[in-house]
Design a protein around this motif. Structure first.
Motif: not given
Length: 904
Positions: A556-585
């Motif tokens: 949803r953030a990519k859709r609504l806030f694709f050029n927002g200043h918090l987008m790098p934080k959303f991306t980092l959260l998503s990456a680490l969350s995938r790491g938590q779930s084992g999707d390291l690739e």
């Protein structure tokens, strides 16, 4: 050998024997008298002379700028000062001499009890005091004053606070120290602390000299708080007490400025008129006359100033006169006349650079208000090179000069396009100018809307671009910007117009897709609020391990806030969350994308560190650590590698520093700096340490130095962690870290902190206990002014080691990281949205309750302190009465003996 030579040898031997018997380790009437004599007439006399001469030189050589508010003290701190003050200054020699006096002549050894003296309360109090050189208090006071005159206010407060504690038995010494502490607090803007001292001092009957000093400094405190009307009676009394003629004239001119500011023209005129009755230099007098002329209304003021300009004697002051005329026109909003006068002032100005800079700033402000940005940029840039960095207008002028410096080239490109359209030129030149003008209009609109805050100017630039370049490839971005502007203005018709343009002309764009969201209009009008709310929800989901929610919010953030200043934080959260779930690739792919697209952001730097670690053969642990409470940035744990040791040097005999790491909160910086400075002054009278903040993102690091070795820094740390007073002076935990200057340079050049922590654990940490534990604050009940000896406690540390295993560097960093309330739940705990809201409200209620209790406690402490001070004053008066009675009794006894002798 003559008899005179023998005489000198004997005298020298006697003096040598006397000196050798006067060690500070002995406390007898003879040693006390000897050390008092040497302190008073040897070191202190010279230091006080240096202090007075240096201060007089500062006052006499300072050139006042009469076009601005005069400072009460030439060497006073400046509000909004952007210059980082390095320790030291012209009063360093005084500090060194007083340090020497205390080191060589302070007597702290307890004297032998005299069995022949009555065991009175007075005698018991004397035996309990900490210092027995009766003149050493003056050395402490002069040292504190010298630090203040150097503008080292934290050091001044530390020395003076120590003086209050050390000489608590002498109310006059306490009062003098607290009066100067009040000035230091006022200089730093710590008004609550200054007012607290002022309240206590008002209750005492001060000696005349201290009373005059209190009046002067209290006037200064009120002026710093902009309580001008309240400051006037104290300031006028300070003028009557002032002995320095130039300072008396400066303060009188300041009084005139205050009355003029308050609209009291009569008293302002009279204040300036006083300067004519003294032996006032003509430069000061003419500025007083200019100030008087400006008090007149409208044309009368201008006429009076023009008459002054006609006098030949005033030819050197035409700049000030025409600047004053410009200011009168400006106050009447006659901008054309104001510009005319300021241009003359600019040409005629013969004053110093700061004076001319103020004329250029005035012109720049007028041009800026008229959107004449080219002329404004020229004046601001010229002024910036002349204004001192501590000037109150410096930051504003620098911001505008930098901003307009970026804007003006684009305005020039548009001006070239305008001129070319009127001239016969080749098609190639016309197309080149058109391309530059199109890009320039787009940037003008962005700068005007985003940084100038000039929305009308932005709309004008965007609209002109669309009008003159209807096929521009930037149409989509311009439509989006204009849509947002008109939505924020509430112009629904214009907003609907640009929304339809986006959907019809760019149906597959990110903007059009975002508009499909049913809450799009609400989101756009409340962009920052909705973006932040979604991020907080995503962050909490990450903390609780709810991967699906994290990924859904990310989409949803990519859709609504694709050029927002918090987008790098959303991306980092998503990456680490995938790491938590084992999707390291997928996690690694997102991190690489973030590091490439956002290399300058904090999130990009974190992602780059992780990617670098993976490339060096490390593996990312699936259960990455959560965010820190400092900036909510994640700290993924990397499996240890020996490669880190390549960065750092394990030599323990190099020069080292102690770093005290804490969350990056401005209020804690001052608190920690004061606590460390107070600890150093209280515990090291001979050794001098420097304390400065150094950059070690994302933390604040207070650097204490120098230490000659790792072991020496460790001994200092052990003493610091055990000091109860230090831990009472801090309100949050800190993590100490010993590091050599060479290794610190490696960290500051970009090497990761986690790598040094690994290296420290593996190769350096042989100190007793856990040297990477946190030093926690302690709280104590309020005690009266009669201080007690503090018994050091064992340092409170957080044990980071189990019996059989070492924790990794990233887990050690967790000490610095989130200590958030468990009310928000642990990683494995699931709570509903309603429950979270209830917990948040409960936490807020408890926080407010705690604040009220603290305020109540502070009031009780203040009351108790005032009562204690009143009691000390009563005891002092009683003591004086007793001494007076004993003096009279001795006098009567002496007279009686003399009468008996006469009879015989």
């Amino acid at each position: 050998m003559g008899k005179y030579d023998v005489k000198y040898i004997v005298v020298g031997l006697i003096l040598s024997l006397l000196a050798s018997g006067c060690s500070t380790r002995r406390n007898t009437p003879g040693t006390r008298a000897w050390h008092e004599l040497n302190t008073r007439y040897n070191i202190y006399f010279n230091a006080e002379t240096d202090y007075n001469e240096t201060l007089e030189s500062v006052f006499e050589n300072y050139r006042d700028n009469y076009q601005a508010w005069l400072p009460m003290y030439p060497n006073s701190a400046v509000s909004n000062d952007t210059v980082i003050k390095m320790p030291g200054g012209p009063f360093d020699q005084v500090v060194e001499k007083m340090t020497k006096a205390i080191r060589e002549h302070s007597i702290t050894v307890k004297p032998r009890r005299d069995p022949s003296r009555p065991n009175t309360q007075e005698y018991r109090d004397w035996l309990r005091q900490e210092e027995y050189n009766p003149f050493i208090d003056r050395a402490w006071l002069l040292m504190g004053k010298a630090h203040l005159q150097n503008r080292d206010y934290i050091e001044a407060v530390s020395v003076l606070a120590h003086t209050v504690q050390r000489f608590a038995h002498d109310i006059d010494v306490v009062s003098e120290a607290e009066i100067w502490m009040m000035r230091a607090y006022a200089e730093m803007g710590w008004f609550a602390e200054a007012e607290s001292l002022a309240t206590a001092l008002k209750l005492r009957k001060l000696p005349v000299e201290l009373g005059e000093r209190f009046t002067e400094f209290y006037a200064f405190l009120l002026l710093k708080q902009k309580s001008y009307r309240e400051a006037l009676p104290f300031l006028e009394q300070a003028i009557r007490n002032e002995k320095n003629r130039k300072q008396r004239r400066r303060l009188t001119f300041l009084v005139g400025q205050i009355y003029a500011y308050l609209g009291d023209s009569e008293h302002a005129y009279n204040a300036f008129e006083q300067l004519a009755g003294w032996d006032t230099p003509y430069e000061e007098l003419i500025n007083a006359r200019i100030a008087q002329a400006r008090l007149a209304t409208g044309g009368r003021a201008v006429d009076a100033l023009l008459k002054m300009a006609e006098k030949k004697r005033n030819s050197a002051f035409l700049g000030q006169i025409h600047a004053a005329i410009g200011a009168v026109h400006l106050s009447q909003n006659n901008l054309d006349k104001a510009i005319e006068s300021f241009l003359i002032a600019e040409k005629e100005s013969m004053g110093d650079a700061a004076e001319k800079a103020q004329i250029e700033v005035a012109l720049g402000d007028i041009y800026f208000s008229r959107n004449a940005f080219v002329q404004a940029e020229s004046r601001y840039s010229q002024a910036l090179g002349k204004l001192p960095e501590q000037h109150e207008s410096y930051l504003r002028v620098k911001f505008r000069a930098d901003l307009l410096g970026e804007l003006v080239p684009h305005l020039a490109a548009v001006a070239v396009w305008d001129s070319i359209r009127q001239q016969p030129v080749t098609q190639e030149i016309r197309e080149m100018a058109a391309d530059k003008a199109e890009a320039a209009l787009f940037r003008i609109g962005d700068i005007a809307a985003g940084r100038l805050g000039n929305i009308d100017y932005a709309v004008e630039a965007y609209s002109r671009l669309l009008s003159e370049f209807p096929e521009s490839t930037r149409r989509r971005e311009i439509y989006s910007r204009l849509l947002l502007i008109f939505l924020m203005r509430g112009d629904q018709e214009m907003a609907r117009n640009f929304k339809e343009k986006i959907v019809s002309e760019f149906p597959e764009s990110e903007y059009a897709l975002a508009m499909e969201d049913p809450d799009y209009d609400y989101v756009i009008r409340n962009y920052a609020k909705v973006q932040d709310s979604l991020y907080q929800d995503t962050y909490l989901a990450y903390r609780e391990g709810r991967t699906e929610t994290v990924q859904r919010n990310f989409e949803r953030a990519k859709r609504l806030f694709f050029n927002g200043h918090l987008m790098p934080k959303f991306t980092l959260l998503s990456a680490l969350s995938r790491g938590q779930s084992g999707d390291l690739e997928e996690s690694t792919a997102l991190l690489q994308e973030l590091a490439q697209k956002q290399p300058e952001s904090g999130e990009g730097a974190y992602a780059r560190q992780i990617v670098t670690g993976l490339s060096e053969g490390r593996a990312m642990v699936a259960t990455a650590l959560p965010f820190t409470e400092i900036e909510q940035r994640p700290s993924p744990v990397m499996i240890n590698s020996q490669a880190d040791s390549v960065y750092f040097d394990s030599n323990k005999d190099l020069t080292h520093s102690l770093l005290l790491l804490s969350p990056s909160i401005p209020s804690r910086r001052d608190e920690l700096l004061f606590a460390v400075s107070d600890f150093n002054f209280s515990n090291f009278q001979v050794r001098t340490f420097r304390s400065d903040f150094t950059s070690l993102p994302p933390y604040d690091a207070l650097q204490v130095k120098p230490f000659q070795s790792f072991a020496e820094a460790g001994r200092y740390l052990a003493k610091l962690a055990a000091d109860t007073v230090f831990r009472q002076n801090i309100t949050a935990g800190i993590v100490p870290l010993i590091i050599s200057d060479q290794n610190l340079a490696a960290l500051q050049s970009g090497k990761p902190l986690a790598a040094y922590l690994d290296f420290f654990r593996d190769q350096l940490d042989d100190l007793p206990g856990d040297s990477l534990g946190s030093i926690e604050p302690i709280s104590v009940e309020w005690k009266s002014v009669e201080t007690e000896k503090n018994v050091p406690l064992n340092p409170v540390t957080t044990d980071l080691r189990d019996s059989d295993e070492r924790l990794s560097a990233e887990q050690l960093r967790a000490v610095l990281e989130a200590k958030e309330k468990e009310a928000l739940g642990q990683v494995d705990k699931r709570v509903s949205k309603g429950e979270r809201e209830r917990l948040l409200k409960e936490r807020e209620r408890l926080r407010k309750k705690e604040i009220k209790e603290r305020e109540k406690e502070l009031k009780l402490r203040l009351k108790a302190r005032e009562e204690a001070l009143k009691q000390l004053e009563r005891e002092r008066r009683q003591k004086l009465k007793m001494e007076e009675r004993l003096r009279k009794e001795k006098q009567l006894e002496r007279e009686r003996i003399l009468k008996q002798q006469k009879r015989k």
